[in-house]
Motif scaffolding. Structure first.
Motif, short mmCIF file in Angstrom:
data_model
loop_
_atom_site.label_atom_id
_atom_site.label_comp_id
_atom_site.label_asym_id
_atom_site.label_seq_id
_atom_site.Cartn_x
_atom_site.Cartn_y
_atom_site.Cartn_z
N GLU A 198 25.76 43.74 12.28
CA GLU A 198 25.23 43.88 10.93
C GLU A 198 24.67 45.28 10.70
OE1 GLU A 198 24.24 43.06 7.05
OE2 GLU A 198 25.49 41.90 8.42
N GLN A 199 23.97 45.82 11.68
CA GLN A 199 23.43 47.18 11.56
C GLN A 199 24.55 48.20 11.41
OE1 GLN A 199 21.05 47.29 15.15
NE2 GLN A 199 19.15 47.23 13.94
N LEU A 200 25.63 48.02 12.16
CA LEU A 200 26.76 48.95 12.06
C LEU A 200 27.41 48.87 10.68
CD1 LEU A 200 28.33 48.56 15.61
CD2 LEU A 200 27.07 50.52 14.71
N ARG A 201 27.54 47.66 10.13
CA ARG A 201 28.08 47.51 8.78
C ARG A 201 27.18 48.21 7.75
NH1 ARG A 201 29.54 42.42 10.74
NH2 ARG A 201 27.64 41.45 9.98
N GLN A 202 25.87 48.04 7.90
CA GLN A 202 24.94 48.67 6.97
C GLN A 202 25.00 50.19 7.06
OE1 GLN A 202 21.15 46.95 7.96
NE2 GLN A 202 21.60 45.02 6.93
N ARG A 203 25.11 50.71 8.28
CA ARG A 203 25.20 52.16 8.44
C ARG A 203 26.50 52.71 7.85
NH1 ARG A 203 22.47 54.42 13.94
NH2 ARG A 203 20.42 53.52 13.54
N GLU A 204 27.58 51.96 8.04
CA GLU A 204 28.86 52.40 7.48
C GLU A 204 28.80 52.45 5.96
OE1 GLU A 204 33.54 50.99 7.41
OE2 GLU A 204 32.22 50.26 9.01
N CYS A 205 28.20 51.44 5.35
CA CYS A 205 28.07 51.43 3.89
C CYS A 205 27.14 52.55 3.42
CB CYS A 205 27.55 50.08 3.41
SG CYS A 205 28.82 48.79 3.50
N ALA A 206 26.07 52.82 4.17
CA ALA A 206 25.16 53.91 3.80
C ALA A 206 25.88 55.26 3.89
CB ALA A 206 23.94 53.90 4.70
N LEU A 207 26.75 55.41 4.89
CA LEU A 207 27.52 56.65 5.02
C LEU A 207 28.49 56.79 3.84
CD1 LEU A 207 28.29 59.14 6.67
CD2 LEU A 207 29.93 57.71 7.89
N LYS A 208 29.13 55.69 3.44
CA LYS A 208 30.02 55.72 2.28
C LYS A 208 29.25 56.13 1.03
CE LYS A 208 33.38 52.23 3.71
NZ LYS A 208 33.94 50.91 3.39
N ALA A 209 28.04 55.61 0.88
CA ALA A 209 27.21 55.95 -0.28
C ALA A 209 26.87 57.44 -0.27
CB ALA A 209 25.93 55.12 -0.29
N ASP A 210 26.58 57.98 0.90
CA ASP A 210 26.29 59.41 0.99
C ASP A 210 27.52 60.25 0.66
OD1 ASP A 210 23.65 59.05 1.66
OD2 ASP A 210 23.99 59.24 3.83
#
Length: 79
Positions: free
Chosen positions: A43-55
């Motif tokens: 779940e943390q990896l999914r959240q980080r991936e989405c945060a990177l996409k947002a950036d």
């Protein structure tokens, strides 16, 4: 005025730096909690991936929560 500046400087130096939440390492938890730790890490990896996409897409801070929720929903739908 000087005592105030001195106290303010000491307070700033005494503050601990804010850090993001570290990724869970399933190998460092007790065996009975390992499965839960693996799920949390995924779940943390999914959240980080989405945060990177947002950036990368330069999402405005006011729209970031909605973007992250949509991104996590689409990732969950794919699985």
């Amino acid at each position: 005025m000087k005592p105030f500046l001195f106290i303010a400087a000491i307070a700033l130096l005494a503050m601990a730096p804010a850090r993001s939440q570290a990724l869970v390492d399933p190998n460092k938890v007790a065996p009975e909690y390992r499965e839960a730790a693996e799920k949390r890490r995924a779940e943390q990896l999914r959240q980080r991936e989405c945060a990177l996409k947002a950036d990368l897409e330069k999402v405005l801070p006011r729209d970031c929560t909605a973007f992250l929720n949509r991104c996590l929903d689409t990732m969950a739908a794919r699985q």
